[in-house]
Scaffold this motif. Structure first.
Motif, PDB file in Angstrom:
ATOM      1  N   TYR A   1       0.814  -1.222   0.000  1.00  0.00           N
ATOM      2  CA  TYR A   1       0.000   0.000   0.000  1.00  0.00           C
ATOM      3  C   TYR A   1       0.846   1.270   0.000  1.00  0.00           C
ATOM      4  O   TYR A   1       0.321   2.363   0.181  1.00  0.00           O
ATOM      5  CB  TYR A   1      -0.952  -0.017   1.200  1.00  0.00           C
ATOM      6  N   SER A   2       2.152   1.153  -0.207  1.00  0.00           N
ATOM      7  CA  SER A   2       3.022   2.333  -0.223  1.00  0.00           C
ATOM      8  C   SER A   2       2.701   3.247  -1.395  1.00  0.00           C
ATOM      9  O   SER A   2       2.591   4.471  -1.246  1.00  0.00           O
ATOM     10  CB  SER A   2       4.492   1.903  -0.277  1.00  0.00           C
TER      11      SER A   2
ATOM     12  N   GLY B   1       1.026 -12.169   0.433  1.00  0.00           N
ATOM     13  CA  GLY B   1       0.839 -12.619  -0.942  1.00  0.00           C
ATOM     14  C   GLY B   1      -0.425 -12.064  -1.575  1.00  0.00           C
ATOM     15  O   GLY B   1      -0.415 -11.613  -2.735  1.00  0.00           O
ATOM     16  N   ILE B   2      -1.527 -12.070  -0.826  1.00  0.00           N
ATOM     17  CA  ILE B   2      -2.805 -11.590  -1.364  1.00  0.00           C
ATOM     18  C   ILE B   2      -2.748 -10.095  -1.664  1.00  0.00           C
ATOM     19  O   ILE B   2      -3.178  -9.645  -2.738  1.00  0.00           O
ATOM     20  CB  ILE B   2      -3.943 -11.905  -0.380  1.00  0.00           C
ATOM     21  N   THR B   3      -2.236  -9.304  -0.744  1.00  0.00           N
ATOM     22  CA  THR B   3      -2.214  -7.849  -0.958  1.00  0.00           C
ATOM     23  C   THR B   3      -1.239  -7.454  -2.058  1.00  0.00           C
ATOM     24  O   THR B   3      -1.490  -6.493  -2.803  1.00  0.00           O
ATOM     25  CB  THR B   3      -1.845  -7.123   0.349  1.00  0.00           C
ATOM     26  N   ALA B   4      -0.115  -8.186  -2.199  1.00  0.00           N
ATOM     27  CA  ALA B   4       0.820  -7.890  -3.283  1.00  0.00           C
ATOM     28  C   ALA B   4       0.169  -8.178  -4.638  1.00  0.00           C
ATOM     29  O   ALA B   4       0.312  -7.389  -5.591  1.00  0.00           O
ATOM     30  CB  ALA B   4       2.094  -8.715  -3.117  1.00  0.00           C
TER      31      ALA B   4
ATOM     32  N   SER C   1      -3.057  -8.148  -5.192  1.00  0.00           N
ATOM     33  CA  SER C   1      -4.107  -7.150  -5.340  1.00  0.00           C
ATOM     34  C   SER C   1      -3.543  -5.841  -5.879  1.00  0.00           C
ATOM     35  O   SER C   1      -4.151  -5.198  -6.743  1.00  0.00           O
ATOM     36  CB  SER C   1      -4.797  -6.918  -3.997  1.00  0.00           C
ATOM     37  N   GLU C   2      -2.362  -5.447  -5.398  1.00  0.00           N
ATOM     38  CA  GLU C   2      -1.753  -4.205  -5.889  1.00  0.00           C
ATOM     39  C   GLU C   2      -1.394  -4.325  -7.361  1.00  0.00           C
ATOM     40  O   GLU C   2      -1.626  -3.398  -8.158  1.00  0.00           O
ATOM     41  CB  GLU C   2      -0.500  -3.869  -5.079  1.00  0.00           C
ATOM     42  N   ALA C   3      -0.860  -5.477  -7.748  1.00  0.00           N
ATOM     43  CA  ALA C   3      -0.448  -5.658  -9.145  1.00  0.00           C
ATOM     44  C   ALA C   3      -1.642  -5.606 -10.098  1.00  0.00           C
ATOM     45  O   ALA C   3      -1.534  -5.088 -11.212  1.00  0.00           O
ATOM     46  CB  ALA C   3       0.282  -6.993  -9.289  1.00  0.00           C
ATOM     47  N   VAL C   4      -2.790  -6.090  -9.648  1.00  0.00           N
ATOM     48  CA  VAL C   4      -3.958  -6.169 -10.516  1.00  0.00           C
ATOM     49  C   VAL C   4      -4.814  -4.906 -10.452  1.00  0.00           C
ATOM     50  O   VAL C   4      -5.323  -4.420 -11.467  1.00  0.00           O
ATOM     51  CB  VAL C   4      -4.812  -7.408 -10.149  1.00  0.00           C
ATOM     52  N   LEU C   5      -4.972  -4.337  -9.264  1.00  0.00           N
ATOM     53  CA  LEU C   5      -5.971  -3.292  -9.055  1.00  0.00           C
ATOM     54  C   LEU C   5      -5.414  -1.885  -8.921  1.00  0.00           C
ATOM     55  O   LEU C   5      -6.157  -0.910  -9.076  1.00  0.00           O
ATOM     56  CB  LEU C   5      -6.791  -3.610  -7.793  1.00  0.00           C
TER      57      LEU C   5
ATOM     58  N   HIS D   1      -8.979  -2.580  -3.800  1.00  0.00           N
ATOM     59  CA  HIS D   1      -7.652  -2.915  -3.247  1.00  0.00           C
ATOM     60  C   HIS D   1      -7.607  -2.627  -1.744  1.00  0.00           C
ATOM     61  O   HIS D   1      -7.078  -3.441  -0.963  1.00  0.00           O
ATOM     62  CB  HIS D   1      -6.589  -2.106  -3.994  1.00  0.00           C
ATOM     63  N   ILE D   2      -8.153  -1.500  -1.334  1.00  0.00           N
ATOM     64  CA  ILE D   2      -8.200  -1.166   0.093  1.00  0.00           C
ATOM     65  C   ILE D   2      -9.063  -2.170   0.850  1.00  0.00           C
ATOM     66  O   ILE D   2      -8.722  -2.597   1.963  1.00  0.00           O
ATOM     67  CB  ILE D   2      -8.739   0.263   0.277  1.00  0.00           C
ATOM     68  N   ALA D   3     -10.194  -2.585   0.252  1.00  0.00           N
ATOM     69  CA  ALA D   3     -11.079  -3.560   0.906  1.00  0.00           C
ATOM     70  C   ALA D   3     -10.379  -4.898   1.093  1.00  0.00           C
ATOM     71  O   ALA D   3     -10.531  -5.560   2.139  1.00  0.00           O
ATOM     72  CB  ALA D   3     -12.355  -3.731   0.090  1.00  0.00           C
ATOM     73  N   VAL D   4      -9.599  -5.308   0.100  1.00  0.00           N
ATOM     74  CA  VAL D   4      -8.845  -6.558   0.221  1.00  0.00           C
ATOM     75  C   VAL D   4      -7.881  -6.486   1.404  1.00  0.00           C
ATOM     76  O   VAL D   4      -7.772  -7.422   2.211  1.00  0.00           O
ATOM     77  CB  VAL D   4      -8.075  -6.843  -1.084  1.00  0.00           C
ATOM     78  N   GLY D   5      -7.191  -5.356   1.524  1.00  0.00           N
ATOM     79  CA  GLY D   5      -6.285  -5.185   2.656  1.00  0.00           C
ATOM     80  C   GLY D   5      -7.008  -5.168   3.984  1.00  0.00           C
ATOM     81  O   GLY D   5      -6.508  -5.706   4.983  1.00  0.00           O
TER      82      GLY D   5
END
Length: 541
Positions: free
Chosen positions: A351-352, A481-484, A486-490, A502-506
């Motif tokens: 999320y940086s 793994g999930i948040t990384a 999510s960042e790559a896709v969203l 992406h924020i909701a996933v986190g």
């Protein structure tokens, strides 16, 4: 005062300090976001790196050693508060000396900014140095307040000072932008002036009151706050002065380690003022949690360990009940900061970029900013562990051990400066963070070795606090793994809808992590509820 009472006071102090730091960081966060819209990143670089370094160096070198010595167990019942106050007033002339020396360096030996883009540099140096000396006028009052756990005083004083500083900055930035560095110099003078004013007003009303008599406060008149000679006694306690000198040698080295990257930027010109401004903004964002959670806990529990443990004595020569409490508290604190640090590391990576884009727009998110913040999220974990381990070590060490540790700090300081210089040429601002990580790791290893030796032949093993549960580690790894992914896709070029997903996933992953903590870290949860949450503790005491 019993060890339980000291623990209660220390945890109360930590709780209020956390609240102060949260407010400070939030206000600074909003202030930086506001000023980014009105002033250049070069101006921010000069203020937040060079001028703030002048102020912090002056204040730290003038008072840190006095604080550590006068708040340690060595300044207990065998020492006169009259002599302690006399010693503390030496911070003011020492601050004047540092102000003159450092001011000359900042004015004549460092490259001055372009006066067309960053005006009024020389007056700003003088005013920032003056603000540091002004703050030292409250030092005897600050130590008195800390030693007697006047936590609300610190909350009120620093809150009012920060609010005043932010208000002055906003008004001047909007209406007198052409004043340049005068804006931030005036705001800083207001900040330190409010701190001195609040402490002075409080003690003027407190001394001689019924409340002071009820608490058996050692001073009775306002005149007692000024340096005076006591008949039949030296002006200062020389054993405490020697301890202060030991801490002073250490504080000089610790300042280099704490602000090392700023010294390299300031004296070696490895980054432009604009790059320094971006680095400082990212550094402030990355260190928010470290400053408003870890630092207050470290400061408050240093007082607890220093009062409960006898400095320089082994476990067998101390009260076993107090050692048991200290060991339990150390274990819980290590577990607490480790869990928080791991959460920051895991979620900080994914999320940086989004955080910088929201905060400063493309100015921060398009360059090296995201890489800097990702590295810093890993560095926060090391900061967290080091703060607590050194907090215990400095409270337990004898004066001789403190002197020996100064040699370790010297070696670390030299290696850090060399690493910072070399890694910055190789990796830019990221090199500063990598150098910090390496040196922080060495400091942690030294502290862990001391703590292991300290408890080696006892039944207590506080270093178990550095072993989180397997379930928690598994949930953190899955969340990473999930948040990384999510960042790559969203994130972060697909519009606000994808960003919100992406924020909701986190958020879901973070809830799973909290659930794992609640299920597996029951001792930690109990410690937080009963010791670090004031409202809960009041109901159960």
């Amino acid at each position: 005062m019993s060890s339980q009472d000291i623990l209660k006071n220390a945890t109360t102090l930590a709780s209020y300090n956390v609240l102060i730091q949260v407010m400070f960081r939030v206000l600074t966060f909003l202030l930086n976001a506001f000023t980014l819209r009105f002033v250049s990143k070069e101006l921010i670089g000069v203020v937040n790196v060079r001028l703030t370094l002048l102020y912090s160096t002056l204040v730290f070198l003038s008072r840190e050693a006095f604080r550590r010595a006068c708040l340690s167990g060595e300044s207990g019942p065998n020492h006169s508060w009259r002599q302690v106050i006399n010693l503390l007033w030496l911070t003011v002339p020492l601050g004047v000396i540092w102000a003159v020396l450092l001011g000359c360096v900042w004015l004549w030996f460092l490259e001055a900014p372009d006066p067309q883009t960053i005006p009024y540099y020389s007056p700003a140096v003088v005013l920032f140095a003056l603000s540091g000396v002004q703050e030292l006028l409250a030092e005897p009052l600050w130590v008195l307040a800390q030693a007697h756990m006047f936590v609300r005083l610190k909350v009120v004083a620093e809150s009012l000072a920060m609010i005043a500083k932010c208000s002055v900055t906003v008004v001047l930035v909007v209406f007198t932008r052409q004043w340049g560095l005068y804006i931030f110099s005036a705001a800083h003078l207001v900040y330190t002036g409010f701190i001195v004013l609040c402490y002075s007003v409080y003690f003027i009303h407190f001394l001689g009151s019924d409340e002071a008599a009820k608490k058996n406060f050692p001073l009775h008149r306002v005149a007692d706050l000024l340096p005076q000679r006591t008949e039949g006694k030296p002006l200062i306690d020389w054993s405490l002065a020697r301890l202060t000198w030991s801490f002073f040698k250490q504080s000089f080295l610790k300042q280099i380690l704490t602000e090392g990257e700023r010294y390299v930027m300031t004296f070696l010109n490895v980054l432009s003022f604009g790059d320094q401004g971006v680095y400082d903004i990212v550094n402030n964002l990355g260190s928010m949690v470290a400053r408003f959670i870890f630092l207050p806990i470290e400061e408050s529990f240093y007082i607890f360990f220093a009062k409960v443990l006898k400095r320089g004595h082994d476990i067998k020569s101390q009260k076993q009940e107090e050692v048991a409490i200290a060991a339990e508290v150390l274990e819980c604190l290590l577990k607490l900061v480790l869990v928080i640090g791991l959460i920051i590391t895991v979620f900080g990576y994914a999320y940086s970029h989004l955080a910088l884009d929201i905060y400063g727009g493309s100015l921060l998110s398009s360059g090296t900013g995201p890489s800097l913040l990702r590295c810093y999220s890993c560095y926060v974990l090391l900061l967290a562990v080091n703060g607590i381990t050194e907090c215990f070590v400095f409270a337990a060490m004898s004066q001789e051990e403190v002197d020996k540790y100064n040699l370790v700090m010297l070696a670390l300081s030299v290696s850090f400066l060399l690493l910072s210089y070399m890694l910055t040429w190789w990796a830019g601002g990221v090199g500063f963070i990598l150098a910090n990580c390496l040196n922080m790791g060495l400091r942690i290893l030294h502290s862990l070795r001391y703590i292991h030796h300290y408890f080696q032949f006892s039944q207590w093993k506080p270093l178990r606090g550095l072993l989180p549960s397997p379930l928690l580690l598994l949930v953190l790894a899955v969340s990473a793994g999930i948040t990384a992914a999510s960042e790559a896709v969203l994130c972060c070029d697909g519009g606000w809808l994808l960003r919100l997903v992406h924020i909701a996933v986190g958020g879901v992953c973070l809830l799973l992590v909290f659930g794992a903590v609640l299920l597996t870290e029951t001792q930690l949860i109990q410690f937080v509820r009963t010791q670090l949450l004031p409202r809960y503790r009041k109901k159960h005491t």
